[in-house]
Design an enzyme around this catalytic site. Structure first.
Site, mmCIF file in Angstrom:
data_model
loop_
_atom_site.group_PDB
_atom_site.id
_atom_site.type_symbol
_atom_site.label_atom_id
_atom_site.label_comp_id
_atom_site.label_asym_id
_atom_site.label_seq_id
_atom_site.Cartn_x
_atom_site.Cartn_y
_atom_site.Cartn_z
ATOM 1 N N THR A 13 0.822 -1.213 0.000
ATOM 2 C CA THR A 13 0.000 0.000 0.000
ATOM 3 C C THR A 13 0.856 1.263 0.000
ATOM 4 O O THR A 13 0.487 2.261 -0.628
ATOM 5 C CB THR A 13 -0.970 0.019 1.202
ATOM 6 O OG1 THR A 13 -0.223 -0.155 2.415
ATOM 7 C CG2 THR A 13 -2.009 -1.084 1.087
ATOM 8 N N HIS A 105 9.560 2.920 9.259
ATOM 9 C CA HIS A 105 9.304 2.069 10.424
ATOM 10 C C HIS A 105 8.052 2.562 11.143
ATOM 11 O O HIS A 105 7.897 3.771 11.350
ATOM 12 C CB HIS A 105 10.507 2.092 11.384
ATOM 13 C CG HIS A 105 10.319 1.171 12.552
ATOM 14 N ND1 HIS A 105 10.430 -0.190 12.445
ATOM 15 C CD2 HIS A 105 9.990 1.429 13.848
ATOM 16 C CE1 HIS A 105 10.196 -0.738 13.634
ATOM 17 N NE2 HIS A 105 9.926 0.223 14.498
#
Length: 201
Positions: A13, A105
């Site tokens: 995505t 992250h």
């Protein structure tokens, strides 16, 4: 044109957001190649967009994975983006692309990061610890795991009734913005790295 490769391991995505931003004119980049370290829907996303997509299997290459990826990338791209890429890069690729590999992250580095910290594991650890905010970090990749200089971070609140899934979804929306902003900064030549500090010019 600023030439980018994207490394992926899953659904893709964040890759799709970069594709849309590039095709829509929001990002002055061309995605040259998408590489996955395992079979992933992200490869189909790349193919649908007409981007060369390659599987460099982690299980097949093992200790040679980073070298095999570098062979696919070549050495003349402007930026390598790790978007949900779960393998750890090692060796020569880190020298060839020094300060030109970034990772996204799903937490505020240096908290809740490092070996074994990915996906819902991160968000469960955040909730279990009881922190009041979390978020996402774009950082430069170095020889450690989530240890490179921080380019930018975005913050979200952690609510008392959050589950790992609800927190993940809220952070995911910020990941799109953070990754697009970081890639734009690199593409516009506005990143300067000195030691552990990243300066936005």
């Amino acid at each position: 044109m600023f030439r980018v490769a994207v490394l992926v391991s899953g659904n893709g995505t964040n890759l799709q957001h970069l594709i849309d931003a590039s095709e829509g004119g929001r990002l002055p980049i061309r995605i040259e190649k998408v590489i996955a370290d395992r079979p992933a829907y992200a490869l189909e996303r790349a193919q649908k967009a007409g981007i060369p997509a390659v599987l460099v299997s982690r299980s097949a290459h093992r200790e040679r994975l980073s070298d095999a990826i570098l062979e696919e990338l070549g050495e003349d791209l402007n930026l390598v983006v790790l978007a949900g890429f779960l393998s750890i890069l090692k060796g020569r690729i880190l020298e060839v692309y020094r300060n030109r590999i970034i990772n996204l992250h799903p937490a505020l580095v240096p908290a809740f990061c490092g070996p074994g910290m990915y996906g819902l594991k991160v968000h469960k650890a955040v909730i279990d610890y009881g922190v009041k905010v979390s978020g996402c970090t774009v950082h430069i990749v170095d020889e450690g795991t989530d240890t490179g200089p921080i380019v930018l971070q975005r913050v979200v609140p952690v609510y008392p009734d959050d589950t790992p899934e609800t927190l993940q979804e809220r952070i995911h929306q910020e990941e799109y913005k953070a990754l697009e902003e970081a890639v734009r900064l690199f593409a516009e030549g506005r990143i300067k790295v000195e030691g552990r500090k990243v300066y936005l010019l």
